[in-house]
Scaffold this active site. Structure first.
Site, PDB file in Angstrom:
ATOM      1  N   CYS A  82       0.825  -1.207   0.000  1.00 34.74           N
ATOM      2  CA  CYS A  82       0.000   0.000   0.000  1.00 34.74           C
ATOM      3  C   CYS A  82       0.866   1.268   0.000  1.00 34.74           C
ATOM      4  O   CYS A  82       1.495   1.566  -1.006  1.00 34.74           O
ATOM      5  CB  CYS A  82      -0.998  -0.058   1.146  1.00 34.74           C
ATOM      6  SG  CYS A  82      -2.410   1.015   0.855  1.00 34.74           S
ATOM      7  N   HIS A 181      -3.107  -5.109   1.657  1.00 33.83           N
ATOM      8  CA  HIS A 181      -2.394  -5.323   2.935  1.00 33.83           C
ATOM      9  C   HIS A 181      -2.421  -6.790   3.349  1.00 33.83           C
ATOM     10  O   HIS A 181      -3.228  -7.160   4.214  1.00 33.83           O
ATOM     11  CB  HIS A 181      -3.093  -4.530   4.047  1.00 33.83           C
ATOM     12  CG  HIS A 181      -2.974  -3.060   3.954  1.00 33.83           C
ATOM     13  ND1 HIS A 181      -1.946  -2.349   4.526  1.00 33.83           N
ATOM     14  CD2 HIS A 181      -3.771  -2.146   3.368  1.00 33.83           C
ATOM     15  CE1 HIS A 181      -2.111  -1.065   4.306  1.00 33.83           C
ATOM     16  NE2 HIS A 181      -3.215  -0.911   3.597  1.00 33.83           N
ATOM     17  N   GLU A 183      -0.595  -8.173   5.327  1.00 37.09           N
ATOM     18  CA  GLU A 183      -0.203  -8.252   6.745  1.00 37.09           C
ATOM     19  C   GLU A 183      -1.409  -8.170   7.678  1.00 37.09           C
ATOM     20  O   GLU A 183      -1.266  -8.384   8.880  1.00 37.09           O
ATOM     21  CB  GLU A 183       0.821  -7.147   7.073  1.00 37.09           C
ATOM     22  CG  GLU A 183       0.291  -5.716   7.156  1.00 37.09           C
ATOM     23  CD  GLU A 183       0.147  -5.040   5.794  1.00 37.09           C
ATOM     24  OE1 GLU A 183       0.213  -5.728   4.752  1.00 37.09           O
ATOM     25  OE2 GLU A 183      -0.040  -3.803   5.783  1.00 37.09           O
TER      26      GLU A 183
HETATM   27  N1  GLN Z   1      -3.484   6.401   0.945  1.00 34.57           N
HETATM   28  C1  GLN Z   1      -2.239   6.120   1.570  1.00 34.57           C
HETATM   29  C2  GLN Z   1      -1.095   6.886   0.945  1.00 34.57           C
HETATM   30  O1  GLN Z   1      -1.237   7.588   0.012  1.00 34.57           O
HETATM   31  C3  GLN Z   1      -1.926   4.644   1.556  1.00 34.57           C
HETATM   32  C4  GLN Z   1      -2.922   3.882   2.386  1.00 34.57           C
HETATM   33  C5  GLN Z   1      -2.408   2.666   3.068  1.00 34.57           C
HETATM   34  O2  GLN Z   1      -1.206   2.375   3.144  1.00 34.57           O
HETATM   35  N2  GLN Z   1      -3.342   1.950   3.624  1.00 34.57           N
HETATM   36  O3  GLN Z   1      -0.015   6.781   1.430  1.00 34.57           O
END
Ligand code: GLN
Length: 202
Positions: A82, A181, A183
């Protein structure tokens, strides 16, 4: 090399503990990385989910970007989930102008790409590189991969919903990234794949 590689988790911000648990479940040892010194002695680095602008600001403050880029150029395997995927991307659409990334992954990602209505969702994904059982993937204000360079292997694409066709997992050599994610769900197959990459590389 040792059968239990030491994997760093970038611990500036984000869900560090969850990655440590998943990595340890697949036989790695972990250490939190907060400074350039912390990069020595590790065989791989995980960049957690969280908030990539905050992570970028903290990395700038800790003078970490140059050491991280040097480690990446030297071939240190890296996995980003992410916000971590954003940190590995060569190009980010909709980033704040001062946002930096480590880069090394020849992709363009768009931040917060799934829109407000679907800030977070869970979906079964096909990820053939980790087996035939669908991967229950959690997306939270996730980035999507808009385009990939020639050396990037697509590991998973959304098959259903409004965003069908979107790339959500990629690998380029020793670099691995997921929009979602793993994790957070207890399915350790993505972490296992990363640890295999680390073992093969060491
Ligand atoms: N929207 C977040 C970003 O731009 C990422 C979101 C996340 O890691 N759950 O960093």
């Amino acid at each position: 090399m040792t059968t239990s590689p030491l994997i760093g988790v970038l611990a500036l911000q984000g869900d560090v503990k969850e990655h440590e648990v998943a990595l340890e479940a697949v036989g790695a040892r972990t250490i939190r990385v907060r400074s350039a010194a912390g990069l020595s002695g590790i065989s791989g680095l995980v960049i957690p989910g969280g908030e990539s602008t905050t992570m970028s600001n903290l990395a700038i403050r800790a003078n970490l970007f140059e050491p991280l880029r040097a480690a990446s150029s030297a071939g240190l395997p890296m996995y980003g989930s992410c916000a971590g995927m954003i940190m590995l991307a060569d190009r980010v659409t909709d980033a704040r102008p001062d946002q930096q990334t480590i880069g090394g992954l020849d992709v363009t990602v768009r931040r917060n790409a799934f829109g407000r209505q679907v800030d977070s969702f869970e979906i079964d994904l096909d990820v053939p590189a980790v087996g035939t059982t669908p991967f229950k993937a959690v997306f939270i204000r996730a980035p999507l991969v808009e385009s990939t360079g020639p050396d990037v292997e697509v590991l998973s694409i959304l098959r259903r919903g409004g965003a069908a066709g979107t790339i959500v997992a990629v690998r380029q050599g020793v670099r691995l990234a997921t929009s979602f994610h793993p994790e957070l769900t207890g399915d350790t197959r993505i972490h296992d794949l990363f640890v295999q990459i680390v073992r093969q590389h060491s």
